[in-house]
Design a protein around this motif. Structure first.
Motif, PDB file in Angstrom:
ATOM      1  N   ILE A 119      39.521  30.687  42.214  1.00  0.00           N
ATOM      2  CA  ILE A 119      38.468  30.125  42.150  1.00  0.00           C
ATOM      3  C   ILE A 119      37.292  31.165  42.227  1.00  0.00           C
ATOM      4  CG2 ILE A 119      36.591  29.484  44.010  1.00  0.00           C
ATOM      5  CD1 ILE A 119      38.477  27.248  45.257  1.00  0.00           C
ATOM      6  N   GLY A 120      37.411  32.510  42.930  1.00  0.00           N
ATOM      7  CA  GLY A 120      36.522  33.425  42.990  1.00  0.00           C
ATOM      8  C   GLY A 120      36.733  34.725  42.510  1.00  0.00           C
ATOM      9  N   ALA A 121      37.645  34.871  41.685  1.00  0.00           N
ATOM     10  CA  ALA A 121      38.119  35.855  41.007  1.00  0.00           C
ATOM     11  C   ALA A 121      37.811  36.289  39.682  1.00  0.00           C
ATOM     12  CB  ALA A 121      39.883  36.255  41.214  1.00  0.00           C
ATOM     13  N   GLY A 122      37.617  37.612  39.204  1.00  0.00           N
ATOM     14  CA  GLY A 122      37.107  37.970  37.961  1.00  0.00           C
ATOM     15  C   GLY A 122      35.991  37.862  37.573  1.00  0.00           C
ATOM     16  N   LYS A 123      35.034  37.771  38.437  1.00  0.00           N
ATOM     17  CA  LYS A 123      33.647  37.487  38.239  1.00  0.00           C
ATOM     18  C   LYS A 123      32.871  38.094  39.274  1.00  0.00           C
ATOM     19  CE  LYS A 123      34.005  32.614  39.397  1.00  0.00           C
ATOM     20  NZ  LYS A 123      33.812  31.502  38.736  1.00  0.00           N
ATOM     21  N   ALA A 124      31.580  38.182  39.070  1.00  0.00           N
ATOM     22  CA  ALA A 124      30.550  38.641  40.207  1.00  0.00           C
ATOM     23  C   ALA A 124      30.292  37.301  41.069  1.00  0.00           C
ATOM     24  CB  ALA A 124      29.086  39.036  39.640  1.00  0.00           C
ATOM     25  N   SER A 125      29.640  37.413  42.104  1.00  0.00           N
ATOM     26  CA  SER A 125      29.400  36.310  42.881  1.00  0.00           C
ATOM     27  C   SER A 125      28.305  35.535  41.974  1.00  0.00           C
ATOM     28  CB  SER A 125      28.490  37.051  44.231  1.00  0.00           C
ATOM     29  OG  SER A 125      27.998  35.804  44.812  1.00  0.00           O
ATOM     30  N   PRO A 126      28.403  34.213  42.291  1.00  0.00           N
ATOM     31  CA  PRO A 126      27.461  32.995  41.705  1.00  0.00           C
ATOM     32  C   PRO A 126      26.137  33.252  42.173  1.00  0.00           C
ATOM     33  CG  PRO A 126      28.802  31.903  43.010  1.00  0.00           C
ATOM     34  CD  PRO A 126      29.457  33.338  42.902  1.00  0.00           C
ATOM     35  N   GLY A 127      25.827  34.177  43.162  1.00  0.00           N
ATOM     36  CA  GLY A 127      24.306  33.985  43.988  1.00  0.00           C
ATOM     37  C   GLY A 127      24.398  32.678  44.956  1.00  0.00           C
ATOM     38  N   ARG A 128      25.631  32.136  45.194  1.00  0.00           N
ATOM     39  CA  ARG A 128      25.649  31.007  46.234  1.00  0.00           C
ATOM     40  C   ARG A 128      27.129  31.070  46.592  1.00  0.00           C
ATOM     41  NH1 ARG A 128      29.197  27.988  43.404  1.00  0.00           N
ATOM     42  NH2 ARG A 128      28.757  27.780  41.291  1.00  0.00           N
ATOM     43  N   PRO A 129      27.413  30.145  47.735  1.00  0.00           N
ATOM     44  CA  PRO A 129      28.771  30.309  48.031  1.00  0.00           C
ATOM     45  C   PRO A 129      29.603  29.614  46.876  1.00  0.00           C
ATOM     46  CG  PRO A 129      27.294  29.231  49.690  1.00  0.00           C
ATOM     47  CD  PRO A 129      26.444  29.630  48.602  1.00  0.00           C
TER      48      PRO A 129
END
Length: 342
Positions: A131-141
């Motif tokens: 779900i959350g790997a390989g990228k920066a935080s989307p600025g939200r959960p």
């Protein structure tokens, strides 16, 4: 319904064993798949440590994620299947392909066997790494709508979980023939270890408890393994779970310094070696020049990894423990079973 037979793969694993315990407690008969039947007695001892007394309601079958043999027999007669077996960061892998092939091919072997045996639904233990790997935080959960970026800076384990989950959904869409699928995507899994063969997530606590000099500026969300097991059973039986992904996460994301502070507060003298000092990013980068394991952590420095677990609560009535309780339970159990020397 209770007394149905269900298949749970990954019976030698941390999540798999707690899921077996939960399923037995709910009244199911469990057939668990392990890579070698030589480990059946060991698994039985772990389950007994966790309070299970399955008797004849637990049976073992031998399967390998990279081999066809055994899967048809494993799924035969099962109403549901929970697929927890996969390559994990605690293993030794020489190449990226060593991670990806067992994860992807193992999923497909299980799904084909389940479809052909008339299994109603498969629950796949995926990961936040899909779900959350390989990228920066989307600025939200992060939510279940997110997918890891395979073109980003992604570790082999996270890549394998992403590709494996994608392959599972594609199989259901194209070849499922009515087989239902739900996925559970846990964040860092804490909770009680049942024996010395345990999860990679707990190893971060081992380092802290044994006195590693400070904590990198990394954060994570957490969940108790018992709550992951509970969520998997809910996703297995609730009609609303079919075709859905569920993040298994509890509470806010915690920086590792905050985890260290929880250990010191909850464990007292047993956490005397735990450091609450934060290691500067520049020191991590310098160490990464000579230590590949540290280098692998660099993309995580300072990244907001907050994930939202409200969907599981809203749709399935899931009620997980607070992360501090899961962390404390993990630490105490690791000391008890001898994983950590304090």
């Amino acid at each position: 319904m209770a007394d149905d037979t269900i298949l749970i793969t990954g019976g030698t694993g941390f999540i798999g064993q707690h899921t077996i315990i939960a399923a037995l407690a709910a009244g199911f008969r469990v057939r668990t798949a392990i890579r070698s039947l030589d480990r059946a007695d060991e698994v039985g001892a772990y389950l007994a440590h966790g309070g299970a007394e399955p008797g004849e309601r637990l049976s073992f079958v031998e399967t390998d994620l990279l081999k066809d043999e055994g899967w048809a027999e494993a799924a035969q007669g099962c109403v549901y299947a929970i697929h927890s077996a996969s390559s994990t960061p605690s293993g030794n892998y020489a190449s990226e392909e060593d991670w990806i092939r067992p994860a992807v091919d193992g999923n497909l072997r299980l799904l084909r066997a389940a479809r052909d045996a008339g299994v109603k639904r498969v629950v796949l233990t995926s990961a936040f790494g899909a779900i959350g790997a390989g990228k920066a935080s989307p600025g939200r959960p992060f939510t279940e709508e997110d997918w890891s970026d395979l073109d980003g800076h992604i570790a082999p384990y996270q890549k394998s979980k992403t590709l494996a989950e994608c392959a599972a959904w594609e199989f259901i869409a194209e070849n499922g023939n009515g087989l239902e699928l739900a996925t559970i995507n846990p964040t860092a899994v804490m909770g009680p270890a049942l024996g010395p063969d345990t999860s990679h997530s707990l190893m971060m606590l081992k380092g802290m408890l044994e006195g590693q000099p400070g904590q990198p500026r990394i954060q994570s969300c957490f969940v108790d393994v018992r709550d992951v097991a509970d969520l998997q059973l809910r996703a297995m039986t609730d009609p609303a779970a079919a075709g859905e992904r569920f993040l298994a996460t509890s509470g806010d994301a915690l920086w590792l310094v905050q985890v260290a502070e929880i250990l010191k507060e909850r464990l007292g003298e047993q956490a005397r070696k735990v450091s609450t000092m934060q290691v500067p990013d520049i020191a991590m980068k310098a160490k990464a020049m000579v230590d590949p394991k540290v280098k692998a952590l660099l993309p995580l420095l300072g990244i907001d990894l907050l994930a939202n677990g409200e969907k599981a609560k809203r749709v399935l009535g899931w009620d997980p423990r607070p992360p501090a309780d899961a962390i404390e339970a993990a630490a105490r159990s690791m000391i008890e079973v001898g994983i950590v020397k304090v």
